[in-house]
Design a protein around this motif. Structure first.
Motif, PDB file in Angstrom:
ATOM      1  N   GLU A 151       0.828  -1.184   0.000  1.00 15.84           N
ATOM      2  CA  GLU A 151       0.000   0.000   0.000  1.00 15.84           C
ATOM      3  C   GLU A 151       0.877   1.255   0.000  1.00 15.84           C
ATOM      4  OE1 GLU A 151      -0.363  -2.715   1.692  1.00 15.84           O
ATOM      5  OE2 GLU A 151      -2.433  -3.357   1.393  1.00 15.84           O
ATOM      6  N   GLY A 152       0.303   2.387  -0.411  1.00 13.40           N
ATOM      7  CA  GLY A 152       0.972   3.656  -0.202  1.00 13.40           C
ATOM      8  C   GLY A 152       1.088   3.901   1.296  1.00 13.40           C
ATOM      9  N   PHE A 153       2.048   4.711   1.701  1.00 13.54           N
ATOM     10  CA  PHE A 153       2.348   4.766   3.127  1.00 13.54           C
ATOM     11  C   PHE A 153       1.731   5.938   3.866  1.00 13.54           C
ATOM     12  CE2 PHE A 153       4.666   1.245   1.937  1.00 13.54           C
ATOM     13  CZ  PHE A 153       4.999   0.539   3.077  1.00 13.54           C
ATOM     14  N   THR A 154       0.997   6.788   3.149  1.00 13.83           N
ATOM     15  CA  THR A 154       0.228   7.829   3.821  1.00 13.83           C
ATOM     16  C   THR A 154      -1.194   7.788   3.277  1.00 13.83           C
ATOM     17  OG1 THR A 154       2.157   9.248   4.106  1.00 13.83           O
ATOM     18  CG2 THR A 154       0.008  10.318   4.202  1.00 13.83           C
ATOM     19  N   VAL A 155      -2.163   7.754   4.163  1.00 14.28           N
ATOM     20  CA  VAL A 155      -3.564   7.721   3.740  1.00 14.28           C
ATOM     21  C   VAL A 155      -4.064   9.157   3.594  1.00 14.28           C
ATOM     22  CG1 VAL A 155      -5.897   6.999   4.373  1.00 14.28           C
ATOM     23  CG2 VAL A 155      -3.949   5.510   4.866  1.00 14.28           C
ATOM     24  N   LEU A 156      -4.756   9.425   2.486  1.00 11.55           N
ATOM     25  CA  LEU A 156      -5.247  10.768   2.198  1.00 11.55           C
ATOM     26  C   LEU A 156      -6.772  10.799   2.182  1.00 11.55           C
ATOM     27  CD1 LEU A 156      -2.887  11.718  -0.787  1.00 11.55           C
ATOM     28  CD2 LEU A 156      -2.554  12.213   1.649  1.00 11.55           C
ATOM     29  N   THR A 157      -7.333  11.835   2.768  1.00 13.64           N
ATOM     30  CA  THR A 157      -8.766  12.101   2.691  1.00 13.64           C
ATOM     31  C   THR A 157      -8.944  13.335   1.820  1.00 13.64           C
ATOM     32  OG1 THR A 157      -9.138  11.185   4.891  1.00 13.64           O
ATOM     33  CG2 THR A 157     -10.842  12.657   4.013  1.00 13.64           C
ATOM     34  N   ASN A 158      -9.490  13.162   0.632  1.00 15.01           N
ATOM     35  CA  ASN A 158      -9.575  14.264  -0.325  1.00 15.01           C
ATOM     36  C   ASN A 158      -8.234  14.988  -0.458  1.00 15.01           C
ATOM     37  OD1 ASN A 158     -12.272  13.680  -0.830  1.00 15.01           O
ATOM     38  ND2 ASN A 158     -12.974  14.960   0.856  1.00 15.01           N
ATOM     39  N   GLY A 159      -7.167  14.194  -0.518  1.00 11.34           N
ATOM     40  CA  GLY A 159      -5.842  14.731  -0.788  1.00 11.34           C
ATOM     41  C   GLY A 159      -5.071  15.209   0.420  1.00 11.34           C
ATOM     42  N   VAL A 160      -5.641  15.055   1.609  1.00  9.63           N
ATOM     43  CA  VAL A 160      -4.996  15.581   2.815  1.00  9.63           C
ATOM     44  C   VAL A 160      -4.914  14.473   3.865  1.00  9.63           C
ATOM     45  CG1 VAL A 160      -5.239  17.240   4.706  1.00  9.63           C
ATOM     46  CG2 VAL A 160      -5.844  17.918   2.385  1.00  9.63           C
ATOM     47  N   TYR A 177      -2.665 -10.075   7.256  1.00  8.78           N
ATOM     48  CA  TYR A 177      -2.919  -8.642   7.121  1.00  8.78           C
ATOM     49  C   TYR A 177      -1.885  -8.004   6.206  1.00  8.78           C
ATOM     50  CZ  TYR A 177      -6.388  -8.807  10.836  1.00  8.78           C
ATOM     51  OH  TYR A 177      -7.502  -9.072  11.571  1.00  8.78           O
ATOM     52  N   SER A 178      -2.150  -6.758   5.848  1.00  8.98           N
ATOM     53  CA  SER A 178      -1.209  -6.012   5.014  1.00  8.98           C
ATOM     54  C   SER A 178      -0.180  -5.273   5.848  1.00  8.98           C
ATOM     55  CB  SER A 178      -1.961  -4.991   4.159  1.00  8.98           C
ATOM     56  OG  SER A 178      -2.587  -5.625   3.099  1.00  8.98           O
ATOM     57  N   TRP A 179      -0.271  -5.396   7.160  1.00  3.82           N
ATOM     58  CA  TRP A 179       0.654  -4.727   8.065  1.00  3.82           C
ATOM     59  C   TRP A 179       0.566  -3.216   7.944  1.00  3.82           C
ATOM     60  CZ3 TRP A 179       4.079  -8.069   4.751  1.00  3.82           C
ATOM     61  CH2 TRP A 179       3.934  -9.415   5.076  1.00  3.82           C
ATOM     62  N   THR A 180      -0.627  -2.735   7.614  1.00  9.40           N
ATOM     63  CA  THR A 180      -0.809  -1.285   7.553  1.00  9.40           C
ATOM     64  C   THR A 180      -1.363  -0.796   8.891  1.00  9.40           C
ATOM     65  OG1 THR A 180      -3.022  -1.576   6.642  1.00  9.40           O
ATOM     66  CG2 THR A 180      -1.237  -1.228   5.080  1.00  9.40           C
ATOM     67  N   PRO A 181      -0.889   0.357   9.343  1.00  8.39           N
ATOM     68  CA  PRO A 181      -1.391   0.889  10.602  1.00  8.39           C
ATOM     69  C   PRO A 181      -2.821   1.399  10.464  1.00  8.39           C
ATOM     70  CG  PRO A 181       0.110   2.439   9.585  1.00  8.39           C
ATOM     71  CD  PRO A 181       0.143   1.199   8.738  1.00  8.39           C
ATOM     72  N   THR A 182      -3.536   1.368  11.569  1.00  7.13           N
ATOM     73  CA  THR A 182      -4.868   1.967  11.615  1.00  7.13           C
ATOM     74  C   THR A 182      -4.719   3.472  11.776  1.00  7.13           C
ATOM     75  OG1 THR A 182      -5.898   0.026  12.568  1.00  7.13           O
ATOM     76  CG2 THR A 182      -6.981   2.122  12.985  1.00  7.13           C
ATOM     77  N   VAL A 183      -5.358   4.230  10.901  1.00 10.08           N
ATOM     78  CA  VAL A 183      -5.253   5.696  10.984  1.00 10.08           C
ATOM     79  C   VAL A 183      -6.630   6.324  10.798  1.00 10.08           C
ATOM     80  CG1 VAL A 183      -2.851   5.837  10.217  1.00 10.08           C
ATOM     81  CG2 VAL A 183      -4.685   5.845   8.530  1.00 10.08           C
ATOM     82  N   PRO A 184      -6.823   7.520  11.358  1.00  8.48           N
ATOM     83  CA  PRO A 184      -8.085   8.229  11.140  1.00  8.48           C
ATOM     84  C   PRO A 184      -8.160   8.773   9.716  1.00  8.48           C
ATOM     85  CG  PRO A 184      -6.854   9.147  13.018  1.00  8.48           C
ATOM     86  CD  PRO A 184      -5.928   8.252  12.270  1.00  8.48           C
ATOM     87  N   VAL A 185      -9.380   8.768   9.153  1.00 11.74           N
ATOM     88  CA  VAL A 185      -9.586   9.414   7.857  1.00 11.74           C
ATOM     89  C   VAL A 185     -10.590  10.562   7.954  1.00 11.74           C
ATOM     90  CG1 VAL A 185      -8.920   7.427   6.469  1.00 11.74           C
ATOM     91  CG2 VAL A 185     -11.297   7.675   7.176  1.00 11.74           C
ATOM     92  N   MET A 186     -11.223  10.715   9.128  1.00 16.53           N
ATOM     93  CA  MET A 186     -12.189  11.805   9.292  1.00 16.53           C
ATOM     94  C   MET A 186     -12.466  11.991  10.782  1.00 16.53           C
ATOM     95  SD  MET A 186     -16.018  12.030   7.619  1.00 16.53           S
ATOM     96  CE  MET A 186     -16.537  13.614   6.965  1.00 16.53           C
ATOM     97  N   HIS A 187     -12.563  13.253  11.193  1.00 15.02           N
ATOM     98  CA  HIS A 187     -12.977  13.552  12.564  1.00 15.02           C
ATOM     99  C   HIS A 187     -14.251  14.383  12.523  1.00 15.02           C
ATOM    100  CE1 HIS A 187      -9.178  12.079  14.165  1.00 15.02           C
ATOM    101  NE2 HIS A 187      -8.504  12.896  13.382  1.00 15.02           N
ATOM    102  N   LEU A 188     -15.190  14.068  13.428  1.00 13.36           N
ATOM    103  CA  LEU A 188     -16.477  14.771  13.512  1.00 13.36           C
ATOM    104  C   LEU A 188     -16.614  15.351  14.908  1.00 13.36           C
ATOM    105  CD1 LEU A 188     -18.615  11.883  11.957  1.00 13.36           C
ATOM    106  CD2 LEU A 188     -17.714  13.886  10.749  1.00 13.36           C
ATOM    107  N   LYS A 189     -16.824  16.642  14.981  1.00 13.18           N
ATOM    108  CA  LYS A 189     -16.934  17.316  16.280  1.00 13.18           C
ATOM    109  C   LYS A 189     -18.405  17.644  16.540  1.00 13.18           C
ATOM    110  CE  LYS A 189     -15.409  21.477  16.277  1.00 13.18           C
ATOM    111  NZ  LYS A 189     -14.461  22.581  16.164  1.00 13.18           N
TER     112      LYS A 189
END
Ligand SMILES: [Cu+2]
Length: 669
Positions: free
Chosen positions: A314-323, A451-463
């Motif tokens: 996998e790519g090593f940084t996850v992007l949400t709409n490019g960020v 598994y793909s050995w990818t870390p779990t990361v947030p893709v969206m935060h809701l306040k």
């Protein structure tokens, strides 16, 4: 609403021209000219996407100039130090002179359409000439999932590749089915071009007013509470020699599942495509040729190698709409308190409201396994209301283990979006929600219990803020009516024979209704293939005999032939030990069953609802059954015949497709 724009817009990247030239030299390209790349940024914030510029006054026609170019984008979350990525990006212009345009961004600008709308897209390839042979930066656009005329499908079997530095091609088609779609290059090196950022979303609404009725009656959330999420990934190089932990894998990111194995394998270099390998140890040009000292800090490396000798990464940084959205400590079920930056950038929601997410996964390899949890870690179900073929009859809760023990390998109420897949989901924000909810992507067992050995990361935060909303009619649980509540339903394709044609004289092909996804043994190395026949479309240069470029790069023994207006029932058997997302061009199919492949036993999954899709993730050693109606449509110039021609089918793990897990459906008169 949280102000997600102000921070981001202040972060337009300013890079100096020598840098671009240096990168250009090192990648054997001339310097990038003009200021465009230096001005590029990612989309318009983590929870917004840019929209295409429409030059046509007719409300049923969207006409635009879509430009592919090199671009330096900032992928950092708003307010964080810049992380510049020298990638590729699309922009949309409303004039032929390309003077009134969106910014080059990742993702590219979104098309929002209604069924019946016509799209006229003038594609301009402004990528640099690579100086490589074969030319590496030829391109084009495939309109993924759209049932369009064959000449506009944007593949190497439907049009010549568009030359870099000014080549053009006009796409002209009508959209016929509601749903979430996307666009991306499909020609030589498209694996690398997609990995570098060339993709964008397409949202098509029905023209009968069904969806509007459901919005107006509060069954599904209104437009203001509907967000496009283009969830992708990217790898960005650190400066050479600065260690084995490139910037894109920040050691302080929160991880959950699989991290220990990932770290062990990472440190052992067992990952074939770690950032260290891609950026330094085995840096490859756009034709896959090992070329030392190719990349500097900020470069996005090519990921396509000429042979498959191990697993893709996998790519090593996850992007949400490019960020990259802000990190959050803890785990999905026990999240840490949100940082000030999470609070500053979160999307504001109200307790009791519904939130609709229209999700696209353009990643070349990564599966997005999504889970939404409250500030205390309780799961909020992601109800699927549609995706690749418009709204469903009733809301569906996916995942978990069925009554007869079919294991989806992700939890019930989570959503799995495989590479190239899309999902339309609604989350009901709990009435008592407080604080910050987070949508996470977790690791998925895509390689037979591994598994793909990818870390779990947030893709969206809701306040959570403001006045709580009560929406008693909002879709809240599985079975809640959608299309059926407005007097319509998804069309059902009847059972059908396979109806495949024997190839006529002079044509290659197979009449076997079972398409096999195979790893063909190439002198001990595995080559992804269909029916054991690798079909190299790209620079891999291997014919069936395993010899370098046998002179028949379009080997068609695994092609299928059929007649227009027929309904087919076909199967796809995954004979390998890994999942593969199967994609058919030009005709959306109706899934009916997943069953253990012949000779093996295991639980069967019969699809309990009707839907049209163009991606199906086929588990290892399973057979997928689907029906497909080969409906005609207009050509660019005539009212009939647009369904005729050569339509690719392939695994949408892009390196697999490039290696040869790809063939064609030829549709005849
Ligand atoms: Cu695959």
């Amino acid at each position: 609403m949280a102000n997600v724009l102000s921070g981001n817009s202040a972060k337009i990247v300013n890079i100096t021209s020598w840098k671009v030239c240096l990168v250009g030299f090192l990648t054997l390209m001339p310097c990038v000219s003009g200021n465009e790349s230096a001005q590029a940024t990612t989309g318009v914030g983590p929870y917004k996407v840019a929209q295409v510029k429409d030059a046509n006054n007719d409300p049923t026609i969207v006409e635009t100039w879509i430009v592919a170019d090199e671009a330096t984008v900032n992928i950092a979350s708003p307010g964080s130090p810049d992380v510049k990525a020298n990638g590729m990006a699309f922009k949309s212009c409303s004039d032929k002179q390309l003077s009134a345009c969106t910014k080059l961004g990742i993702p590219g600008p979104e098309f929002r359409l209604k069924v019946g709308d016509r799209v006229i897209a003038h594609f301009v390839n402004n990528l640099e000439k690579s100086g490589l042979d074969p030319e590496a930066n030829v391109s084009g656009i495939h309109w993924h999932g759209i049932e369009l005329n064959n000449a506009s499908d944007g593949t190497e079997v439907t049009q010549p590749a568009v030359d870099p530095k000014g080549g053009t091609f006009d796409y002209d088609f009508t959209v016929t089915r509601p749903g979430i779609y996307w666009y991306h290059p499909h020609h030589h090196s498209s694996t690398n071009q997609v990995a570098k950022g060339l993709y964008g979303s397409i949202i098509v609404e029905d023209n009968q007013g069904h969806e509007a009725q459901l919005r107006n009656s509060g069954v599904i959330p209104p437009a203001e509470q509907t967000k496009t999420l283009v969830l992708s990934d990217i790898t960005v190089c650190n400066a050479p020699g600065t260690g084995t932990n490139p910037a894109t894998f920040a050691g302080d990111l929160p991880h959950v599942s699989g991290v220990e194995a990932w770290e062990i394998n990472y440190s052992n270099d067992d990952l074939n495509q770690s950032p260290l390998i891609l950026c330094e140890l085995e840096s490859r040009d756009a034709n896959g040729v090992y070329t030392p000292n190719l990349y500097q800090a900020g470069d996005v490396p090519n990921i396509q190698a000429p042979s498959l000798t191990g697993r893709m990464s996998e790519g090593f940084t996850v992007l949400t709409n490019g960020v990259q959205v802000d990190a959050r400590g803890g785990t999905p079920s026990a999240p840490a308190a949100p940082s000030s930056s999470v609070l500053a950038n979160a999307l504001e929601v109200q307790a009791g409201q519904g939130l609709r997410l229209q999700i696209v996964n353009p990643s070349p390899v990564r599966y997005m396994r999504l889970r939404l949890t409250t500030s205390s870690g309780a799961q909020v179900n992601l109800l699927r209301i549609g995706g690749e073929g418009g709204l469903l009859d009733h809301a569906v809760l996916e995942g978990g283990i069925t009554a007869n023990n079919f294991d989806f390998k992700y939890g019930q109420g989570e959503i799995l979006v495989p590479p190239a897949g899309r999902a339309d989901v609604v989350a009901a924000i709990p009435d008592d929600a407080t604080g910050v909810l987070t949508l996470w992507t977790e690791d998925f067992e895509r390689v037979e219990a591994t598994y793909s050995w990818t870390p779990t990361v947030p893709v969206m935060h809701l306040k959570v803020g403001g006045i709580p909303v009560t929406s008693p009619s909002l879709v809240k649980q599985a079975g809640d009516p959608l299309l059926t509540s407005v007097g319509t339903s998804v069309k059902v394709l009847d059972a059908a024979p396979d109806n495949l044609l024997a190839p006529s004289s002079g044509e290659a092909g197979s009449t076997n209704k079972d398409i096999q996804l195979t790893f063909w043994s190439n002198n001990g190395a595995f080559q992804a293939s269909i029916d054991g026949v690798p079909m190299p479309r790209d620079f891999t240069g291997l014919g069936k005999d395993g010899l370098a470029n046998s002179g028949n790069p379009f080997f068609l023994d695994s092609a299928r032939h059929a007649t227009l207006e027929n309904t087919l029932e076909l199967t796809v058997t995954n004979t390998t030990g890994a999942n593969h997302p199967f994609h058919l061009h030009g005709f959306s199919f109706q899934p009916t069953k997943l069953a253990p492949q012949g000779g093996t036993t295991g639980p069967i999954y019969e699809f309990p609802y009707h839907e049209f899709r163009d991606i199906m993730d086929v588990p290892a050693n399973y057979t997928f059954t689907f029906r497909v109606s080969l409906d005609d449509r207009p050509t660019k110039y005539k009212p009939v015949g647009g369904g005729l021609g050569r339509w690719l089918f392939h695994c949408h793990i892009l390196p697999h497709a490039t290696f040869g897990m790809m063939s064609e459906l030829h549709v005849h008169h």
